[in-house]
Design an enzyme around this catalytic site. Structure first.
Site: not given
Ligand code: BJW
Length: 230
Positions: A56, A59, A91, A94, A108, A135, A174, A176
């Site tokens: 981090y 980043r 999400q 930045d 997030h 802290c 933007g 997925s």
């Molecule tokens: C362009 C482009 C251009 C490229 N122009 N477009 C099973 C079923 C349902 C849920 C779950 C499950 N198993 C586990 C879960 C829960 C889990 C989850 O969803 N997991 C899945 C992977 C299945 N979720 C969680 O744990 C969340 N919390 C939660 O559910 O709480 C309730 C709970 C609590 C306690 C117990 C149980 C439940 C928390 C999720 C935290 C996500 N954290 C991250 C990392 C931290 C941040 C960081 O380090 O930066 O957040 S993961 C990462 O993915 C980051 C992002 O915000 C997030 C989403 O990614 P994003 O933004 O969609 O990026 P990409 O790369 O995936 O996509 C980019 C897109 O852009 C693409 O489509 C490209 O085409 C496009 N693109 N260039 C326009 N120029």
């Protein structure tokens, strides 16, 4: 399109890709370089805090050096000039939307913020974070990145759900659509009768009513011009 009383917009990493910040799941993205289990879970931080802090810190430095692109400015323009309400939910961890003049909800967390895992204090943070960083509220060396990791509850969920229940247009930009709960927002909006649109390099789901395919710096300014009837 311009008659919408309340627009809710969800943004993901694709919005900042053209500012030079990596997405997660595209080829060569962050999850191709790091295992989620190593850097983005509470267990990872407990097991190897130095590794997670380093991930981090790098980043945070990259984001601090990045500049908003035309898509960030278009969203700020929409939020400031649309006659109805425009809610930006990001999400992204930045601060490029803020740098462009927008006011997003960071579901997030944020790279420019620290969280004390003892007293839950959150404070603005720049530079490198170390295990010895104190802290400012409780004085303990119990700092962590203010990032929502897998298994943790995203921020502002009550407000977000209220906004989704009252929107007339929902836009997914933007992202997925692979990470919940954000991945379910479009369906929630559709269920209450809102129009839905996706702006992305690719179609991520057939569920949207409308779609604009292309890079965000191209599609966003045009979409915002259409909404503002310019
Ligand atoms: C362009 C482009 C251009 C490229 N122009 N477009 C099973 C079923 C349902 C849920 C779950 C499950 N198993 C586990 C879960 C829960 C889990 C989850 O969803 N997991 C899945 C992977 C299945 N979720 C969680 O744990 C969340 N919390 C939660 O559910 O709480 C309730 C709970 C609590 C306690 C117990 C149980 C439940 C928390 C999720 C935290 C996500 N954290 C991250 C990392 C931290 C941040 C960081 O380090 O930066 O957040 S993961 C990462 O993915 C980051 C992002 O915000 C997030 C989403 O990614 P994003 O933004 O969609 O990026 P990409 O790369 O995936 O996509 C980019 C897109 O852009 C693409 O489509 C490209 O085409 C496009 N693109 N260039 C326009 N120029």
């Amino acid at each position: 399109m311009s008659d919408h009383e309340k627009i809710v917009i969800l943004t993901g990493a694709g919005l900042s890709a053209e500012s030079g910040l990596s997405t997660f799941r595209d080829a060569g993205g962050l999850w191709a370089q790091h295992r989620i289990e190593d850097v983005a879970t509470p267990d990872a931080f407990a097991k190897d805090p130095a590794l997670v802090l380093d991930f981090y810190n790098k980043r945070r430095a990259q984001a601090a050096a990045a500049h908003p692109n035309a898509a960030h400015y278009a969203l700020a323009d929409l939020q400031q000039n649309h006659p109805g309400e425009v809610i930006l939910i990001t999400q992204n961890v930045d601060d490029l939307l803020e740098k462009a003049g927008a006011q997003p909800i960071h579901m997030h967390g944020a790279l420019a913020s620290a969280l004390c895992f003892h007293c839950k204090n959150r404070w603005t943070f720049t530079g490198d974070m170390h295990q010895t960083t104190p802290c400012p509220a409780c004085g303990r060396q119990t700092v962590r990145p203010d990032i929502v990791w897998f298994g943790e509850m995203p921020y502002s969920m009550d407000d977000i759900l209220t906004h989704l229940e009252t929107c007339t247009l929902f836009a997914s930009i933007g992202t997925s659509g692979r990470v919940y709960p954000a991945a379910g927002f479009a369906q929630l909006a559709q269920d209450i009768g809102a129009q839905t649109i996706e702006l992305n390099m690719e179609a991520t789901s057939p569920q949207f009513h409308a779609r604009r395919i292309g890079p965000a710096t191209d599609t966003l300014p045009k979409w915002v011009s259409d909404l503002l009837q310019r």
